[in-house]
Motif scaffolding. Structure first.
Motif, mmCIF file in Angstrom:
data_model
loop_
_atom_site.group_PDB
_atom_site.id
_atom_site.type_symbol
_atom_site.label_atom_id
_atom_site.label_comp_id
_atom_site.label_asym_id
_atom_site.label_seq_id
_atom_site.Cartn_x
_atom_site.Cartn_y
_atom_site.Cartn_z
ATOM 1 N N ASN A 1 78.195 47.263 8.026
ATOM 2 C CA ASN A 1 79.287 46.617 8.775
ATOM 3 C C ASN A 1 79.040 45.122 8.870
ATOM 4 N N ASP A 2 78.728 44.524 7.722
ATOM 5 C CA ASP A 2 78.367 43.102 7.663
ATOM 6 C C ASP A 2 79.417 42.370 6.823
ATOM 7 N N ILE A 3 80.415 41.817 7.492
ATOM 8 C CA ILE A 3 81.555 41.216 6.781
ATOM 9 C C ILE A 3 81.144 39.953 6.017
ATOM 10 N N ALA A 4 80.209 39.192 6.548
ATOM 11 C CA ALA A 4 79.796 37.957 5.878
ATOM 12 C C ALA A 4 79.141 38.273 4.534
ATOM 13 N N SER A 5 78.209 39.224 4.537
ATOM 14 C CA SER A 5 77.547 39.584 3.274
ATOM 15 C C SER A 5 78.524 40.275 2.331
ATOM 16 N N ALA A 6 79.450 41.063 2.897
ATOM 17 C CA ALA A 6 80.429 41.757 2.060
ATOM 18 C C ALA A 6 81.287 40.759 1.282
ATOM 19 N N MET A 7 81.749 39.699 1.955
ATOM 20 C CA MET A 7 82.592 38.710 1.271
ATOM 21 C C MET A 7 81.815 38.010 0.149
ATOM 22 N N ALA A 8 80.553 37.700 0.406
ATOM 23 C CA ALA A 8 79.743 37.045 -0.628
ATOM 24 C C ALA A 8 79.497 37.990 -1.812
ATOM 25 N N GLU A 9 79.309 39.283 -1.520
ATOM 26 C CA GLU A 9 79.103 40.246 -2.617
ATOM 27 C C GLU A 9 80.379 40.425 -3.431
ATOM 28 N N ILE A 10 81.529 40.437 -2.761
ATOM 29 C CA ILE A 10 82.786 40.554 -3.520
ATOM 30 C C ILE A 10 82.983 39.306 -4.363
ATOM 31 N N HIS A 11 82.629 38.163 -3.806
ATOM 32 C CA HIS A 11 82.765 36.924 -4.568
ATOM 33 C C HIS A 11 81.898 36.979 -5.830
ATOM 34 N N HIS B 1 69.810 41.230 14.743
ATOM 35 C CA HIS B 1 70.631 41.428 13.537
ATOM 36 C C HIS B 1 71.976 42.057 13.925
ATOM 37 N N ALA B 2 71.921 43.111 14.721
ATOM 38 C CA ALA B 2 73.149 43.800 15.149
ATOM 39 C C ALA B 2 74.030 42.865 15.980
ATOM 40 N N SER B 3 73.413 42.092 16.869
ATOM 41 C CA SER B 3 74.176 41.179 17.728
ATOM 42 C C SER B 3 74.850 40.064 16.937
ATOM 43 N N LEU B 4 74.165 39.586 15.913
ATOM 44 C CA LEU B 4 74.769 38.542 15.072
ATOM 45 C C LEU B 4 76.016 39.080 14.370
ATOM 46 N N LYS B 5 75.925 40.309 13.880
ATOM 47 C CA LYS B 5 77.091 40.906 13.218
ATOM 48 C C LYS B 5 78.240 41.093 14.215
ATOM 49 N N GLN B 6 77.901 41.504 15.421
ATOM 50 C CA GLN B 6 78.937 41.661 16.449
ATOM 51 C C GLN B 6 79.617 40.329 16.757
ATOM 52 N N ASP C 1 81.928 39.474 13.912
ATOM 53 C CA ASP C 1 83.126 40.331 13.981
ATOM 54 C C ASP C 1 84.074 39.847 15.079
ATOM 55 N N LYS C 2 83.497 39.477 16.222
ATOM 56 C CA LYS C 2 84.314 39.051 17.350
ATOM 57 C C LYS C 2 85.031 37.732 17.041
ATOM 58 N N ARG C 3 84.283 36.796 16.474
ATOM 59 C CA ARG C 3 84.874 35.496 16.143
ATOM 60 C C ARG C 3 85.966 35.623 15.076
ATOM 61 N N SER C 4 85.717 36.479 14.065
ATOM 62 C CA SER C 4 86.690 36.609 12.965
ATOM 63 C C SER C 4 87.725 37.694 13.255
ATOM 64 N N ASN C 5 87.479 38.486 14.304
ATOM 65 C CA ASN C 5 88.310 39.652 14.655
ATOM 66 C C ASN C 5 88.345 40.688 13.528
ATOM 67 N N SER D 1 77.116 46.349 -6.840
ATOM 68 C CA SER D 1 76.594 47.492 -6.085
ATOM 69 C C SER D 1 76.511 47.235 -4.586
ATOM 70 N N LEU D 2 76.276 45.981 -4.217
ATOM 71 C CA LEU D 2 75.897 45.716 -2.829
ATOM 72 C C LEU D 2 77.088 45.498 -1.896
ATOM 73 N N ILE D 3 78.298 45.506 -2.452
ATOM 74 C CA ILE D 3 79.490 45.475 -1.588
ATOM 75 C C ILE D 3 79.410 46.682 -0.654
ATOM 76 N N ASP D 4 79.047 47.807 -1.227
ATOM 77 C CA ASP D 4 78.905 49.055 -0.457
ATOM 78 C C ASP D 4 77.799 48.938 0.595
ATOM 79 N N TRP D 5 76.701 48.294 0.227
ATOM 80 C CA TRP D 5 75.572 48.204 1.158
ATOM 81 C C TRP D 5 75.963 47.348 2.361
ATOM 82 N N ALA D 6 76.716 46.275 2.087
ATOM 83 C CA ALA D 6 77.210 45.430 3.185
ATOM 84 C C ALA D 6 78.200 46.206 4.046
ATOM 85 N N GLY D 7 79.007 47.066 3.401
ATOM 86 C CA GLY D 7 79.959 47.906 4.134
ATOM 87 C C GLY D 7 79.253 48.889 5.052
ATOM 88 N N HIS D 8 78.198 49.530 4.541
ATOM 89 C CA HIS D 8 77.409 50.443 5.385
ATOM 90 C C HIS D 8 76.811 49.696 6.578
#
Ligand SMILES: [Zn+2]
Length: 468
Positions: A272-282, A381-386, A389-393, A263-270
């Motif tokens: 815009n948190d790529i790190a949490s999204a990858m862990a949820e997909i895993h 929190h927002a800055s960490l995600k940015q 995103d910037k480091r991983s592009n 369920s939480l892949i979507d929550w990470a997507g909302h």
């Protein structure tokens, strides 16, 4: 060889069905082939919000950087096709989880927010309800609260997905054998008592999951949703719930239908948190592998995996730069949400951030985070995600859903039904068509040997031929 025969019969059934007069389902035609072609058990797995960019990103995230080739994931192994996700016309082209889950559970498109009711707000029978009527066992195992849109649409009916309390109450009448996930908040002691009076065992301690030895369980392991997988490495809650569900449900000789949702892949997507999204997909991929293994060991079980829609408009590469660097994500040890929460509370926050992210901040990054931290946890929190995103592009186009097609993955008997381009409603229609026939009134079944399945396909085709 068998696959070719299945395909031939499918093509035949499709062309006949398109004449419009046949109510017999295409699965009848499958039974012309040698067994097992109709599954006894079915597992439908939904990665909420897991559009194609997510499974591609996951492939690169999972890749072993020490080898030349890029290894396949479980999604690459099981891929068979894709499905459109648009809801009923009244809601346009971009679905929410409720309308999508209604389509996947009933085969009917409805409006955004609908929980297995049609556009006139009338209940539509769900796959799980129909299975139950045939004497099968049913269950759900999810990482959100169990009364969230997706599991709710398989278990119940409600005009509005936000009626969480009404949905929780309605579960008393679902007759589902097993409900595992979060949601203690919506199931007060008085309601749990009513479940217990109906024969359910209530469990809230995840560490005791393995002690369960009877179906009829309601297991709620969090107030609302389960914790982010990235904050609980190697806990594998979803895999463990799925393992247990398969073990308990498989005791029914008449078979079972199990719904699983990451369920939480979507929550990470909302978010815009790529790190949490990858862990949820895993987390979800591990659960898919558990089911894949079960299907290998039990050739009477069909698994179908899909997403309900795409979330966030995730982009692998951004800012006109031909680069995506998943190595950045592999070293992250906690969700940006948790890192921000902890970092506002201590003075030596730089060390904590660098340790949890597994990187060294340059001066510009440090200044940006320091400024954000001054404005509080939310800004940090927002800055960490940015920064991630910037480091991983990594790029995002929205904090909502997008209308692109989602992938379909399948294995087991009748899985060719799910090959190619489908609509999300086709997935439910096919699954429902694969349920055993509803018990007939006595007069009609008299002549039939009770243990032998009836093949009604050929007679009805002949009838059709005459009539058209
Ligand atoms: Zn969503």
């Amino acid at each position: 060889m068998k696959r070719i025969k299945l395909f031939a019969s499918l093509i035949m059934s499709t062309s006949l069905l398109s004449w419009g007069a046949v109510s017999a389902d295409s699965a009848d035609l499958l039974s012309i082939d040698s067994a097992p072609n109709r599954p006894k058990n079915m597992v439908i797995m939904i990665g909420d919000g897991m559009g194609p960019a997510y499974t591609s990103a996951y492939r690169y995230y999972q890749d072993n950087p020490n080898t030349q080739e890029i290894e396949q994931t479980v999604f690459d192994r099981l891929f068979v096709g894709k499905a459109s996700t648009y809801p009923a016309a009244v809601s346009g082209l971009v679905t929410d989880s409720a309308a999508a889950a209604t389509a996947l559970a009933t085969g009917v498109k409805s409006y955004n927010g609908a929980i297995s009711v049609d556009t006139n707000k009338q209940p539509i029978p769900t796959l799980l309800e129909l299975a139950k009527r045939r004497g099968m066992s049913t269950g759900v195992a999810v990482t959100s609260q169990i009364n969230h849109a997706t599991p709710a649409a398989f278990l119940s009916h409600e005009a509005d997905r936000s009626h969480y309390d009404a949905l929780a109450q309605s579960y008393l009448n679902t007759d589902a054998d097993l409900m595992l996930g979060g949601g203690q908040k919506y199931f007060p002691a008085s309601l749990i008592k009513q479940f217990e009076a109906k024969g359910y065992h209530y469990l809230s301690d995840f560490s005791r999951l393995n002690d369960l030895n009877q179906p009829k369980v309601i297991g709620l392991f969090a107030e609302v949703e389960l914790p982010w997988a990235i904050d609980e490495p190697n806990t594998n809650r979803l895999s463990k719930m799925v393992q247990k569900a398969l073990e308990l449900l498989s005791r029914n000789d008449k078979g079972f239908v199990l719904l699983v949702e990451g369920s939480l892949i979507d929550w990470a997507g909302h978010d815009n948190d790529i790190a949490s999204a990858m862990a949820e997909i895993h987390e979800f991929a591990n659960a898919v592998e558990v089911v894949e293994q079960y299907v290998r060991n039990n050739n009477d079980t069909l698994m179908v995996v899909t997403a309900d829609h795409n979330t966030g408009g995730l982009s692998i590469g951004a800012n006109d730069e031909y680069r995506w660097d998943p190595q950045v994500l592999r070293t992250i040890q906690a969700s940006p949400e948790k890192i921000a929460k902890d970092a506002v509370a201590i003075d030596d926050w730089r060390t904590l951030v660098e340790l949890r992210l597994g990187l060294e901040l340059d001066e510009q990054e440090y200044q940006q985070l320091a400024n954000a931290r001054m404005q509080g946890q939310k800004r940090l929190h927002a800055s960490l995600k940015q920064l991630i995103d910037k480091r991983s592009n990594t790029g995002w186009t929205t904090e909502g859903h997008t209308g692109i097609d989602v992938q379909v993955f399948a294995s087991g008997p009748a899985s060719p039904l799910f090959f190619g381009q489908l609509d999300n409603t086709d997935i439910a229609k096919h699954l429902i068509s694969l349920l055993p026939k509803e018990p007939q009134p006595k007069a009609q079944t008299k002549a039939v040997a009770p243990t032998k399945p009836v093949n009604t396909a050929l007679p009805s085709l002949v009838t059709l031929d005459k009539n058209t």
